[in-house]
Design a protein around this motif. Structure first.
Motif, PDB file in Angstrom:
ATOM      1  N   PHE A 125       0.859  -1.185   0.000  1.00 34.63           N
ATOM      2  CA  PHE A 125       0.000   0.000   0.000  1.00 34.63           C
ATOM      3  C   PHE A 125       0.894   1.234   0.000  1.00 34.63           C
ATOM      4  O   PHE A 125       1.842   1.309   0.783  1.00 34.63           O
ATOM      5  CB  PHE A 125      -0.887   0.040   1.251  1.00 34.63           C
ATOM      6  CG  PHE A 125      -1.793  -1.138   1.400  1.00 34.63           C
ATOM      7  CD1 PHE A 125      -2.990  -1.211   0.706  1.00 34.63           C
ATOM      8  CD2 PHE A 125      -1.455  -2.179   2.247  1.00 34.63           C
ATOM      9  CE1 PHE A 125      -3.836  -2.301   0.850  1.00 34.63           C
ATOM     10  CE2 PHE A 125      -2.289  -3.275   2.408  1.00 34.63           C
ATOM     11  CZ  PHE A 125      -3.481  -3.333   1.704  1.00 34.63           C
ATOM     12  N   LEU A 126       0.593   2.197  -0.872  1.00 39.26           N
ATOM     13  CA  LEU A 126       1.342   3.447  -0.891  1.00 39.26           C
ATOM     14  C   LEU A 126       0.401   4.637  -0.935  1.00 39.26           C
ATOM     15  O   LEU A 126      -0.652   4.586  -1.582  1.00 39.26           O
ATOM     16  CB  LEU A 126       2.270   3.521  -2.112  1.00 39.26           C
ATOM     17  CG  LEU A 126       3.534   2.699  -1.984  1.00 39.26           C
ATOM     18  CD1 LEU A 126       3.396   1.440  -2.789  1.00 39.26           C
ATOM     19  CD2 LEU A 126       4.712   3.497  -2.449  1.00 39.26           C
ATOM     20  N   ARG A 127       0.840   5.681  -0.257  1.00 37.78           N
ATOM     21  CA  ARG A 127       0.143   6.972  -0.333  1.00 37.78           C
ATOM     22  C   ARG A 127       1.168   7.982  -0.813  1.00 37.78           C
ATOM     23  O   ARG A 127       2.272   8.060  -0.280  1.00 37.78           O
ATOM     24  CB  ARG A 127      -0.388   7.379   1.041  1.00 37.78           C
ATOM     25  CG  ARG A 127      -1.142   8.713   0.995  1.00 37.78           C
ATOM     26  CD  ARG A 127      -1.571   9.195   2.368  1.00 37.78           C
ATOM     27  NE  ARG A 127      -0.392   9.510   3.165  1.00 37.78           N
ATOM     28  CZ  ARG A 127      -0.247   9.187   4.443  1.00 37.78           C
ATOM     29  NH1 ARG A 127      -1.170   8.520   5.089  1.00 37.78           N
ATOM     30  NH2 ARG A 127       0.849   9.518   5.096  1.00 37.78           N
ATOM     31  N   TYR A 128       0.816   8.730  -1.842  1.00 40.42           N
ATOM     32  CA  TYR A 128       1.699   9.759  -2.365  1.00 40.42           C
ATOM     33  C   TYR A 128       1.487  11.020  -1.536  1.00 40.42           C
ATOM     34  O   TYR A 128       0.426  11.642  -1.605  1.00 40.42           O
ATOM     35  CB  TYR A 128       1.413  10.045  -3.831  1.00 40.42           C
ATOM     36  CG  TYR A 128       1.432   8.824  -4.720  1.00 40.42           C
ATOM     37  CD1 TYR A 128       2.398   7.830  -4.559  1.00 40.42           C
ATOM     38  CD2 TYR A 128       0.490   8.647  -5.718  1.00 40.42           C
ATOM     39  CE1 TYR A 128       2.421   6.711  -5.380  1.00 40.42           C
ATOM     40  CE2 TYR A 128       0.507   7.534  -6.544  1.00 40.42           C
ATOM     41  CZ  TYR A 128       1.469   6.574  -6.362  1.00 40.42           C
ATOM     42  OH  TYR A 128       1.481   5.468  -7.171  1.00 40.42           O
ATOM     43  N   ASP A 129       2.490  11.394  -0.754  1.00 34.24           N
ATOM     44  CA  ASP A 129       2.381  12.576   0.092  1.00 34.24           C
ATOM     45  C   ASP A 129       2.769  13.847  -0.649  1.00 34.24           C
ATOM     46  O   ASP A 129       2.417  14.938  -0.212  1.00 34.24           O
ATOM     47  CB  ASP A 129       3.246  12.400   1.348  1.00 34.24           C
ATOM     48  CG  ASP A 129       2.794  11.207   2.188  1.00 34.24           C
ATOM     49  OD1 ASP A 129       1.571  10.977   2.290  1.00 34.24           O
ATOM     50  OD2 ASP A 129       3.671  10.503   2.727  1.00 34.24           O
ATOM     51  N   ARG A 130       3.488  13.714  -1.746  1.00 36.70           N
ATOM     52  CA  ARG A 130       3.857  14.819  -2.630  1.00 36.70           C
ATOM     53  C   ARG A 130       3.735  14.292  -4.060  1.00 36.70           C
ATOM     54  O   ARG A 130       3.782  13.097  -4.301  1.00 36.70           O
ATOM     55  CB  ARG A 130       5.307  15.279  -2.407  1.00 36.70           C
ATOM     56  CG  ARG A 130       5.681  15.648  -0.994  1.00 36.70           C
ATOM     57  CD  ARG A 130       5.253  17.081  -0.649  1.00 36.70           C
ATOM     58  NE  ARG A 130       5.725  17.522   0.634  1.00 36.70           N
ATOM     59  CZ  ARG A 130       5.214  17.163   1.813  1.00 36.70           C
ATOM     60  NH1 ARG A 130       4.239  16.307   1.873  1.00 36.70           N
ATOM     61  NH2 ARG A 130       5.688  17.657   2.944  1.00 36.70           N
TER      62      ARG A 130
END
Length: 167
Positions: A121-126
């Motif tokens: 799982f990944l969340r793009y913070d930028r």
């Protein structure tokens, strides 16, 4: 030689809710799940350590620290696997967590009912995260099935070796 089929699902909407619920990210931009049917038995932490080791190898350092900028712990620790923090665990799962300044990542290893699974799982913070991960994800999706098969073989080999040396 028997080649085990690895099932896969890619996309945030294609991951079963039972797996998504074990993740730690409230919002997910990328998700995948790979599952191998196996008669090899080990705890989720044993699977995770067999996959990645106690400390990252050179290739993992290049990808995780170099390309993804993940802040990983150095050295061996019962609180980490290959530098990733153990963020949670249950009877049949363990969750590893790491972050950089542009993305947050979580790996979930599940082992139950003759199956082992690895979810990412990944969340793009930028916005940089959405530029870097997609090309790397193609390599990731190519590598994970072999990683699961090789890990199952390694655990089974170690179990057989332990049986032979046990008096």
């Amino acid at each position: 030689m028997v080649v085990s089929l690895v099932e896969s699902a890619v996309g945030t909407n294609d991951i079963p809710e039972s797996v998504r619920a074990l993740g730690s990210l409230p919002e997910v931009d990328y998700a995948d799940l790979f599952t191998l049917s196996t008669d090899t038995e080990a705890t989720p932490e044993q699977w995770a350590r067999a996959m990645y080791g106690d400390v990252p190898n050179l290739a993992e350092l290049l990808i995780w620290r170099g390309l993804l900028g993940l802040r990983l712990d150095r050295g061996r620790s019962p609180a980490t696997v290959a530098g990733w923090q153990i963020g949670g665990r249950g009877e049949d799962w363990i969750r590893l967590e790491a972050a950089s300044w542009f993305l947050t990542a979580s790996l979930l290893v599940r082992a139950a009912d003759g199956r082992v699974s690895l979810a990412t799982f990944l969340r793009y913070d930028r916005c940089l995260g959405s530029g870097i991960w997609p090309p790397l994800s193609a390599i990731h999706r190519h590598v994970v099935p072999g990683l699961l098969r090789n890990t199952a073989a390694r655990i089974a080999f170690e179990a057989r070796r332990a049986e032979r040396t046990t008096p």
